[in-house]
Design a protein around this motif. Structure first.
Motif, mmCIF file in Angstrom:
data_model
loop_
_atom_site.group_PDB
_atom_site.id
_atom_site.type_symbol
_atom_site.label_atom_id
_atom_site.label_comp_id
_atom_site.label_asym_id
_atom_site.label_seq_id
_atom_site.Cartn_x
_atom_site.Cartn_y
_atom_site.Cartn_z
ATOM 1 N N GLY A 599 0.766 -1.200 -0.073
ATOM 2 C CA GLY A 599 0.081 0.136 -0.002
ATOM 3 C C GLY A 599 0.762 1.269 0.046
ATOM 4 N N ILE A 600 2.025 1.269 0.096
ATOM 5 C CA ILE A 600 2.894 2.338 0.027
ATOM 6 C C ILE A 600 2.907 3.161 -1.345
ATOM 7 N N ALA A 601 2.759 4.346 -1.496
ATOM 8 C CA ALA A 601 2.677 5.077 -2.851
ATOM 9 C C ALA A 601 3.990 5.987 -3.065
ATOM 10 N N PHE A 602 4.038 6.882 -4.045
ATOM 11 C CA PHE A 602 5.322 6.908 -4.683
ATOM 12 C C PHE A 602 5.767 8.526 -3.675
ATOM 13 N N ASN A 603 5.177 8.877 -2.855
ATOM 14 C CA ASN A 603 5.677 9.952 -2.347
ATOM 15 C C ASN A 603 5.288 10.418 -0.867
ATOM 16 N N PRO A 604 6.022 10.614 -0.031
ATOM 17 C CA PRO A 604 5.707 10.802 1.397
ATOM 18 C C PRO A 604 4.863 11.821 1.670
ATOM 19 N N ILE A 605 4.672 12.885 0.921
ATOM 20 C CA ILE A 605 4.194 14.225 1.097
ATOM 21 C C ILE A 605 2.993 14.288 0.409
ATOM 22 N N LEU A 606 2.991 13.899 -0.984
ATOM 23 C CA LEU A 606 1.777 14.156 -1.831
ATOM 24 C C LEU A 606 0.954 13.105 -2.051
ATOM 25 N N LEU A 607 1.433 11.730 -2.001
ATOM 26 C CA LEU A 607 0.449 10.565 -1.974
ATOM 27 C C LEU A 607 1.373 9.406 -1.114
ATOM 28 N N THR A 608 0.717 9.100 0.218
ATOM 29 C CA THR A 608 1.488 8.256 1.201
ATOM 30 C C THR A 608 1.127 6.686 0.911
ATOM 31 N N ASP A 609 -0.254 6.567 0.269
ATOM 32 C CA ASP A 609 -0.668 5.160 0.225
ATOM 33 C C ASP A 609 -1.584 4.974 -0.914
ATOM 34 N N HIS A 610 -1.945 3.897 -1.399
ATOM 35 C CA HIS A 610 -3.029 3.648 -2.431
ATOM 36 C C HIS A 610 -4.035 2.651 -2.293
ATOM 37 N N GLU A 611 -4.776 1.847 -3.127
ATOM 38 C CA GLU A 611 -5.883 1.177 -2.979
ATOM 39 C C GLU A 611 -5.577 -0.192 -2.185
ATOM 40 N N TYR A 612 -4.326 -0.602 -2.460
ATOM 41 C CA TYR A 612 -3.907 -1.987 -2.067
ATOM 42 C C TYR A 612 -3.727 -1.965 -0.169
ATOM 43 N N PHE A 613 -3.889 -0.535 0.300
ATOM 44 C CA PHE A 613 -3.539 -0.481 1.629
ATOM 45 C C PHE A 613 -4.774 -1.064 2.424
ATOM 46 N N GLY A 614 -4.412 -1.966 3.394
ATOM 47 C CA GLY A 614 -5.508 -2.586 4.479
ATOM 48 C C GLY A 614 -5.956 -3.724 3.978
ATOM 49 N N TYR A 615 -5.816 -4.278 2.809
ATOM 50 C CA TYR A 615 -6.029 -5.443 2.232
ATOM 51 C C TYR A 615 -5.073 -6.633 2.678
ATOM 52 N N ASP A 616 -3.930 -6.480 3.034
ATOM 53 C CA ASP A 616 -2.973 -7.544 3.372
ATOM 54 C C ASP A 616 -3.573 -8.410 4.347
ATOM 55 N N THR A 617 -4.263 -8.043 5.434
ATOM 56 C CA THR A 617 -4.836 -8.903 6.419
ATOM 57 C C THR A 617 -5.830 -9.824 5.597
ATOM 58 N N VAL A 618 -6.672 -9.037 5.065
ATOM 59 C CA VAL A 618 -7.999 -9.648 4.079
ATOM 60 C C VAL A 618 -7.245 -10.736 3.037
ATOM 61 N N SER A 619 -6.162 -10.566 2.291
ATOM 62 C CA SER A 619 -5.588 -11.364 1.451
ATOM 63 C C SER A 619 -4.968 -12.756 2.243
ATOM 64 N N LEU A 620 -4.471 -12.210 3.308
ATOM 65 C CA LEU A 620 -3.558 -13.236 3.996
ATOM 66 C C LEU A 620 -4.724 -14.306 4.645
ATOM 67 N N ILE A 621 -5.937 -13.850 5.197
ATOM 68 C CA ILE A 621 -6.848 -14.726 5.583
ATOM 69 C C ILE A 621 -7.449 -15.658 4.424
ATOM 70 N N ARG A 622 -7.424 -14.979 3.297
ATOM 71 C CA ARG A 622 -7.803 -15.961 2.210
ATOM 72 C C ARG A 622 -6.964 -16.898 1.783
ATOM 73 N N MET A 623 -5.750 -16.603 1.599
ATOM 74 C CA MET A 623 -4.854 -17.536 1.318
ATOM 75 C C MET A 623 -4.745 -18.779 2.492
ATOM 76 N N LEU A 624 -4.821 -18.274 3.608
ATOM 77 C CA LEU A 624 -4.746 -19.457 4.839
ATOM 78 C C LEU A 624 -5.855 -20.278 4.556
ATOM 79 N N ASP A 625 -6.800 -19.859 4.296
ATOM 80 C CA ASP A 625 -7.975 -20.686 3.907
ATOM 81 C C ASP A 625 -8.136 -21.529 2.665
ATOM 82 N N ASN A 626 -7.063 -21.084 1.971
ATOM 83 C CA ASN A 626 -7.001 -21.790 0.538
ATOM 84 C C ASN A 626 -5.656 -22.887 0.601
ATOM 85 N N GLU A 627 -5.984 -24.055 0.388
ATOM 86 C CA GLU A 627 -5.051 -25.352 0.462
ATOM 87 C C GLU A 627 -4.101 -25.100 -0.769
#
Length: 788
Positions: A599-627
């Motif tokens: 989720g880290i974006a290209f500039n710490p002043i103008l744009l700190t984050d992007h839309e992947y931010f906050g989905y790491d836990t969601v994706s991790l849960i989905r993977m742990l449930d996927n054999e």
């Protein structure tokens, strides 16, 4: 802290405070001033909040500019330089990348155009505000804040272009979805589409939708009653938190509007509280130094709050340029790109010339955002002409739902959820921002700019954007989560936040038939993490042999998910979760690209984050449930991955917090520092910064205290930048708190006096009646017109 520091720091603070006190503005007495028609009273209350009483709108806005400059001049200097790409003049080559990006996106140029497009009344209001700032700058005997002295500069006169460019930067920062296209394309190039899809943000099915089926879309009839409306696109369908509840759900029988907007916290904070009375306007709330009007708050009839809508109104277009020329391919053949040259002055270095190419889609941004292997242009609604400041002008005066909707239609360049409540008992909601109708593609990947099939074909009609008035449920809740169900006919994107905050707040809103301000304050401070509990459920089947690991796992499985500062389990969970994610990604992608995927974006002043931010836990849960997860298999399987990560968790906590597990507390890891721009340099951090302070919560709790993926575990990203509870039964009982203090001057007692209340969930009243203001008066300044 060393013994030398123990002595040095207090001395340094005392000297800075003394110097700062010498530059504090005059807040008592009278000042004769040019630029106003009649006298204006500025009464400051005990919290340092100005209540500005003018006879006319423009005199009041003149005084607003004057007061902003009195308390926040250094912040305003940084704001305008950031927006206009002039930071390098202060900070040298280290700021060049930020200036290049600012010039490329062109907020200064866009702001100039916006001013020309505004009506005469709004232009006059901006002119008055600008004149007020300059009236302060030309005051005899005035002294600059200490930051100017440290850098050896004197503020230039304020220009209308400064306010307009800064407003443009704010509109752009509140828009989303272009940078994730770059990350997604790079991830597919790295591992292939199938493997990249496992990290694709997918909104959890168990989390709520802002307008699910079941909400009534209504309108007010001419006599104030409700009439049902046949909705053409939903069959009676229903980084911030906002909820509005009807009188049926409140103890007073009238609505409440509660809002806490989440932004990166700085010192001074981005918001400045103010109460503006002039002409037909009587409005209070938070303002932004450098821009006129109240941006969020209430007047005598309505209140409004905002969160980011996260609709996808931006696309990247790969442009095919003819080698050695500025000609690019279009559906009609080759065209010359429009060229804009910007001269960037750099402290103690030669000037830099930025050559910006504009295609039919927008500016070519590849070189300034780290995607220079191809020329990519961005098309964004946030870079289209707007009359956004007129919208806030209307909001400050709006007296009912229809006038509120008139303002919403003008917020075409910013994607926001607006909540609404009025003294007549109505509640409502509207999603702003013109939204593109795409001919082909869904906005997830950069598309070929020479193929007209991918061009935007128009915008979603304003009346078909999601909205609601007096829903049958009795409330509207928005936490940047999914807005509409899948059968909504217009594609608004798939970049919502993950919905865990909304799920928790929905539980609390449904927990009682009647709610009161104490309930709301508890909700705004709630630190229960539902994503943590879902993660722990995904550990089913994991049974390590080591006794210490078993013990830790057992405690996690008994945990209630509360991320309080005292939580042992919270500390273990956060480190365990983070280690597991890193162990999945870094061996394949490396550290730097992993940060971008998280989720880290290209500039710490103008744009700190992007839309992947906050989905790491969601994706991790989905993977742990996927054999069959490729990433889990690549890490050696679920058992090996989790064992390794839990061992690393213990090692990290031992080193960071000591061998005594009883001392492992989330608040010992997770802290917040209110950082000042000058405080980034030692030893000035001891003078200008405040903190660190332990803070609860994380990215997924209602008390959002987001953690930067490249620098855990402190709260270095966003948190509540203001908390409101607005009482439509008695507006004088509304309350508010911002994080630090009203003043940006280190010598002021209001530099940091809000911190204890902010951290402990307390508020101060939003004084609204003249009697309230006078009963809490701490200073009174009268601005008198100069006699000609």
């Amino acid at each position: 802290m060393s013994p030398i520091s123990d002595v040095f720091t207090p001395v340094l603070k005392s000297v800075a405070s003394l110097v700062g006190k010498n530059s504090l503005p005059k807040v008592n007495g009278r000042i004769t001033i040019e630029g106003i028609d009649q006298s204006v009273e500025v009464i400051r209350d005990q919290w340092g909040i100005p209540h500005i009483y003018g006879k006319t709108l423009n005199d009041t806005l003149f005084a607003q500019g004057f007061v902003h400059a009195q308390d926040r001049l250094w912040q305003m200097e940084l704001n305008r330089r950031t927006a206009r790409g002039r930071l390098s003049e202060l900070f040298g080559p280290m700021a060049l990348d930020t200036d290049r990006a600012a010039r490329t996106f062109g907020w200064d140029r866009l702001g100039r155009g916006d001013y020309k497009n505004l009506d005469e009344t709004t232009r006059s209001a901006i002119d008055a505000y600008t004149a007020g700032i300059n009236a302060f700058l030309t005051q005899p005997g005035r002294k600059n804040p200490v930051e100017f002295t440290l850098l050896g500069i004197t503020p230039e006169p304020w220009q209308i272009e400064d306010s307009m460019a800064f407003s443009r930067l704010m509109f752009w920062q509140l828009s989303h979805a272009w940078y994730s296209e770059i990350v997604r394309a790079k991830l597919v190039a790295e591992v292939g589409a199938e493997k990249a899809a496992e990290w694709e943000p997918h909104y959890p099915a168990q989390n709520p939708i802002i307008l699910p089926k079941g909400v009534e879309f209504n309108r007010l009839n001419p006599i104030g009653g409700l009439a049902g409306v046949d909705n053409p696109f939903m069959r009676r369908g229903q980084g911030s938190n906002l909820w509005v509840i009807s009188g049926e759900k409140s103890t007073t029988g009238k609505p409440y509007l509660c809002n806490d907007m989440h932004l990166v916290l700085t010192l001074p904070t981005i918001w400045y509280e103010a109460h503006l009375i002039g002409g037909s306007m009587n409005v209070t709330g938070v303002t932004m130094p450098g821009i006129p009007f109240v941006l969020v708050g209430h007047n005598e009839k309505i209140s409004w709050g905002i969160t980011l809508a996260f609709t996808d109104c931006e696309d990247l277009f790969i442009e095919k340029f003819e080698e050695g020329t500025n000609r690019y391919q279009t559906p009609e053949g080759w065209e010359e790109a429009r060229i804009v040259e910007e001269i960037i002055k750099i402290k103690k270095s030669p000037d830099y010339i930025e050559k910006i190419l504009h295609t039919r889609h927008g500016p070519v941004i590849s070189d300034v955002v780290g995607f220079s292997d191809q020329k990519v242009a961005v098309q964004s609604m946030a870079l289209q002409p707007t009359k956004g400041l007129k919208a806030w002008h209307l909001l400050n005066h709006a007296g009912n739902w229809d006038q509120f909707v008139d303002a919403m239609e003008l917020v075409n360049a910013t994607q926001l959820n607006f909540g609404y409540a009025d003294v007549d008992g109505n509640i409502g909601y509207w999603v702003t921002g013109a939204h593109p109708i795409r001919g082909k593609g869904d906005g997830r990947f950069p598309v070929p700019g020479w193929d007209s099939a991918y061009d935007w074909k128009g915008v979603v009609p304003f009346n078909e954007m999601p909205h609601a008035l007096n829903p049958e449920s009795g409330y509207v809740l928005t936490c940047n989560h999914k807005i509409i169900p899948d059968d909504y006919p217009h594609h608004l994107g798939d970049v919502w936040m993950n919905g865990y905050r909304a799920r928790r707040l929905s539980e609390l809103l449904e927990s009682s038939d009647k709610l009161n301000p104490n309930d709301f304050s508890r909700m705004q401070m709630d630190v229960k993490c539902l994503s943590a509990l879902d993660f722990i459920k995904a550990l089913d089947g994991f049974s390590p042999e080591d006794a210490t690991l078993q013990s830790l796992l057992g405690r996690l499985r008994q945990w209630d998910g509360s991320l309080s500062v005292e939580s042992f389990e919270g500390a273990v969970y956060e480190v365990f979760r983070y280690s597991t994610i890193r162990n999945l990604l870094e061996p394949v992608l490396g550290k730097d690209f992993t940060n971008h995927v998280l989720g880290i974006a290209f500039n710490p002043i103008l744009l700190t984050d992007h839309e992947y931010f906050g989905y790491d836990t969601v994706s991790l849960i989905r993977m742990l449930d996927n054999e069959k997860s490729w990433w889990i298999e690549k890490a050696g399987g679920k058992e090996a991955l989790l064992t390794k990560s839990l061992v690393e968790t213990i090692d990290y906590l031992n080193k960071r917090l000591g061998l005594d597990m009883d001392q492992w507390k989330w608040g010992s890891l997770h802290q917040i520092t209110f950082g000042h721009a000058i405080g980034s340099q030692k030893p000035l951090d001891k003078v200008f910064n405040r903190g660190p302070y332990p803070i609860g919560g994380d990215t997924d709790t209602p008390l959002q205290s987001a953690i930067s993926p490249d620098n855990p575990y402190d709260n270095k990203l966003w948190s509540p930048s203001v908390r409101f509870i607005m009482d439509m039964n008695d507006l004088s009982k509304s309350v508010c708190v911002t994080p630090v203090g009203q003043s940006g001057q280190v010598g002021s007692k209001h530099y940091d006096d809000f911190i204890p209340d902010y951290l402990n969930g307390r508020y101060h009243p939003m004084l609204f009646t003249r009697k309230q203001v006078e009963d809490n008066q701490s200073a009174k300044l009268v601005l008198e017109p100069e006699v000609k």
